[in-house]
Scaffold this motif. Structure first.
Motif, mmCIF file in Angstrom:
data_model
loop_
_atom_site.group_PDB
_atom_site.id
_atom_site.type_symbol
_atom_site.label_atom_id
_atom_site.label_comp_id
_atom_site.label_asym_id
_atom_site.label_seq_id
_atom_site.Cartn_x
_atom_site.Cartn_y
_atom_site.Cartn_z
ATOM 1 N N GLU A 87 0.829 -1.211 0.000
ATOM 2 C CA GLU A 87 0.000 0.000 0.000
ATOM 3 C C GLU A 87 0.862 1.259 0.000
ATOM 4 O O GLU A 87 0.567 2.226 -0.700
ATOM 5 C CB GLU A 87 -0.924 -0.012 1.225
ATOM 6 N N GLN A 88 1.941 1.247 0.764
ATOM 7 C CA GLN A 88 2.835 2.407 0.797
ATOM 8 C C GLN A 88 3.559 2.587 -0.534
ATOM 9 O O GLN A 88 3.685 3.701 -1.025
ATOM 10 C CB GLN A 88 3.863 2.249 1.924
ATOM 11 N N ARG A 89 4.008 1.480 -1.119
ATOM 12 C CA ARG A 89 4.721 1.573 -2.398
ATOM 13 C C ARG A 89 3.812 2.085 -3.509
ATOM 14 O O ARG A 89 4.278 2.731 -4.439
ATOM 15 C CB ARG A 89 5.309 0.217 -2.789
ATOM 16 N N ARG A 90 2.535 1.780 -3.449
ATOM 17 C CA ARG A 90 1.586 2.185 -4.491
ATOM 18 C C ARG A 90 0.998 3.579 -4.255
ATOM 19 O O ARG A 90 0.217 4.058 -5.055
ATOM 20 C CB ARG A 90 0.426 1.194 -4.564
ATOM 21 N N HIS A 91 1.357 4.224 -3.160
ATOM 22 C CA HIS A 91 0.784 5.538 -2.853
ATOM 23 C C HIS A 91 1.203 6.545 -3.921
ATOM 24 O O HIS A 91 2.365 6.567 -4.355
ATOM 25 C CB HIS A 91 1.255 6.006 -1.475
ATOM 26 N N PRO A 92 0.264 7.388 -4.360
ATOM 27 C CA PRO A 92 0.604 8.376 -5.399
ATOM 28 C C PRO A 92 1.766 9.295 -5.028
ATOM 29 O O PRO A 92 2.518 9.714 -5.911
ATOM 30 C CB PRO A 92 -0.692 9.188 -5.561
ATOM 31 N N ALA A 93 1.957 9.580 -3.748
ATOM 32 C CA ALA A 93 3.066 10.450 -3.336
ATOM 33 C C ALA A 93 4.413 9.824 -3.687
ATOM 34 O O ALA A 93 5.375 10.544 -4.010
ATOM 35 C CB ALA A 93 2.992 10.737 -1.835
ATOM 36 N N VAL A 94 4.504 8.511 -3.649
ATOM 37 C CA VAL A 94 5.752 7.829 -4.015
ATOM 38 C C VAL A 94 6.023 8.022 -5.501
ATOM 39 O O VAL A 94 7.143 8.347 -5.906
ATOM 40 C CB VAL A 94 5.698 6.333 -3.633
ATOM 41 N N ALA A 95 4.992 7.844 -6.312
ATOM 42 C CA ALA A 95 5.150 8.017 -7.758
ATOM 43 C C ALA A 95 5.511 9.462 -8.107
ATOM 44 O O ALA A 95 6.389 9.711 -8.928
ATOM 45 C CB ALA A 95 3.868 7.604 -8.479
#
Length: 170
Positions: A87-95
């Motif tokens: 869930e953290q890796r897929r968060h838009p802020a990461v992208a």
């Protein structure tokens, strides 16, 4: 409700319904890269022209190049990739952080390549060419996405059911 709010709601729904999480992350990264690269070009041009509220950031008389902030952002994204859950890796802020950080680095790629401050010199053009090439490649991918999806659907339909069920061939 305004037309803008309706359009934003429709766009949000379309992005979530039409793109899988990996494609959404790629889109957000690409948009962040493009936006950050454009903003950097505008800011650096205004600094050089002596216009606007911007100025070079220096500490102890040393200019802090913006690739440093990009490396820090990519290090943060890497930490989430290594230690974060799905869930953290897929968060838009990461992208968005990934795309923005990459733009900060690519904008000064020529400086990193030559280890000389060639930002405004002819050699600095490699950074612009690299960024525009990246933007064009990602844009081409997203423009081709409907056709790529169709090819994938057609391939899946043409496979025998046993291959589709077993997960082979996709």
């Amino acid at each position: 409700m305004t037309v803008t709010a309706e359009t934003a709601r429709a766009l949000r729904a379309a992005v979530h319904e039409e793109l899988d999480p990996t494609q959404r992350s790629a889109l957000f990264s690409w948009l962040a890269f493009t936006g950050m690269f454009g903003a950097l070009r505008g800011i650096t041009w205004s600094i050089r022209a002596g216009r606007g509220p911007w100025g070079n950031l220096s500490v102890g008389g040393e200019h802090l190049h913006h690739y440093m902030w990009g490396i820090a952002m990519l290090a943060g994204v890497g930490a989430v990739a290594v230690h974060g859950d799905e869930e953290q890796r897929r968060h838009p802020a990461v992208a968005v952080s990934y795309g923005s950080g990459l733009a900060l680095i690519v904008d000064e790629f020529a400086l990193l390549l030559d280890l000389k401050d060639v930002y405004w010199a002819k050699q600095g053009r490699i950074s612009i060419d690299l960024a525009i090439g990246g933007i064009a490649a990602a844009g081409s991918y997203f423009a081709a996405l409907p056709a790529l999806r169709r090819v994938r659907r057609d391939r899946l339909r043409s496979q025998p059911r046993s291959e589709v069920r077993s997960g082979h061939g996709a």
